[in-house]
Design an enzyme around this catalytic site. Structure first.
Site, PDB file in Angstrom:
ATOM      1  N   ASN A   1      24.469 -99.085  11.644  1.00  0.00           N
ATOM      2  CA  ASN A   1      24.586-100.219  12.560  1.00  0.00           C
ATOM      3  C   ASN A   1      23.323-100.250  13.421  1.00  0.00           C
ATOM      4  OD1 ASN A   1      25.069 -98.503  14.971  1.00  0.00           O
ATOM      5  ND2 ASN A   1      27.035 -98.102  14.004  1.00  0.00           N
TER       6      ASN A   1
ATOM      7  N   ILE B   1      33.218-102.926   5.939  1.00  0.00           N
ATOM      8  CA  ILE B   1      33.692-103.629   7.129  1.00  0.00           C
ATOM      9  C   ILE B   1      32.844-104.862   7.453  1.00  0.00           C
ATOM     10  CG2 ILE B   1      32.394-102.243   8.790  1.00  0.00           C
ATOM     11  CD1 ILE B   1      35.008-102.257  10.524  1.00  0.00           C
TER      12      ILE B   1
ATOM     13  N   SER C   1      26.700-103.166   3.457  1.00  0.00           N
ATOM     14  CA  SER C   1      27.356-104.372   4.001  1.00  0.00           C
ATOM     15  C   SER C   1      28.623-104.818   3.284  1.00  0.00           C
ATOM     16  CB  SER C   1      26.383-105.561   4.078  1.00  0.00           C
ATOM     17  OG  SER C   1      25.441-105.375   5.113  1.00  0.00           O
TER      18      SER C   1
ATOM     19  N   ASP D   1      28.639 -94.654   7.113  1.00  0.00           N
ATOM     20  CA  ASP D   1      27.880 -94.256   8.299  1.00  0.00           C
ATOM     21  C   ASP D   1      28.524 -93.034   8.955  1.00  0.00           C
ATOM     22  OD1 ASP D   1      25.937 -94.386  10.316  1.00  0.00           O
ATOM     23  OD2 ASP D   1      26.894 -96.032  11.371  1.00  0.00           O
TER      24      ASP D   1
END
Length: 173
Positions: free
Chosen positions: A26, A126, A123, A36
């Site tokens: 992010n 979420i 991407s 992540d």
């Protein structure tokens, strides 16, 4: 499954023995959910500390851009943190931003003389990017970037789920 220097595997990117794994990061580089969170968790505090240092000096990482840090405790010595776009129906130049995230990751790997890179499906979790569209963009962007990155000998798309694995396998076979 391979095609030129591209291959797909079904598995866990945190276990990949490559020069760099790419993190679907992010903009704040703080770790989060999905891949992540898994990368930050498996790599230990060194990754978070390196990300905080980048955030403190550069204010984070813009969508479509990428930064590189240590791999911490991961088998890969480096993590390239690439920020993909949130899907807004395709009206906010998401395709270009996603392609740039892949291209900038390859560029960074080449600048650091890395030879092998593994990507997650940026991407498509979420952030909601349509998976088929994302796979087509990812493969095209990586092929394009590899033309200017002769040191890179292998790119692996690491798919955690069956659907993405099938999409990449079909496109690369």
């Amino acid at each position: 499954m391979t095609g030129e220097h591209l291959q797909v595997v079904h598995g866990d990117i945190t276990r990949m023995e490559v020069d760099a794994i790419v993190n679907a990061a992010n903009a704040g580089l703080l770790g989060g959910g999905g891949v992540d969170g898994a990368i930050h968790g498996a790599g230990g505090p060194a990754i978070g500390n390196a990300c905080r240092a980048i955030r403190d000096t550069h204010g984070g990482c813009k969508t479509g851009e990428a930064v590189i840090t240590t791999g911490g405790l991961l088998p890969a010595p480096y993590v390239i943190h690439a920020v993909g776009p949130v899907w807004h129906g395709g009206v906010k130049d998401e395709d270009t931003m996603l392609a740039n995230a892949y291209r900038n990751s390859i560029r960074l790997a080449a600048e650091h003389d890395l030879r092998t890179v593994a990507f997650p499906n940026i991407s498509t979790g979420i952030y909601g990017f349509p998976r088929e569209r994302a796979a087509d963009i990812a493969i095209a962007a990586v092929r394009d970037a590899l033309a200017r990155a002769p040191t890179i000998s292998q790119v692996t798309f690491v798919c955690f789920d069956d659907e993405n694995y099938r999409l990449y396998r079909d496109r690369l076979s």
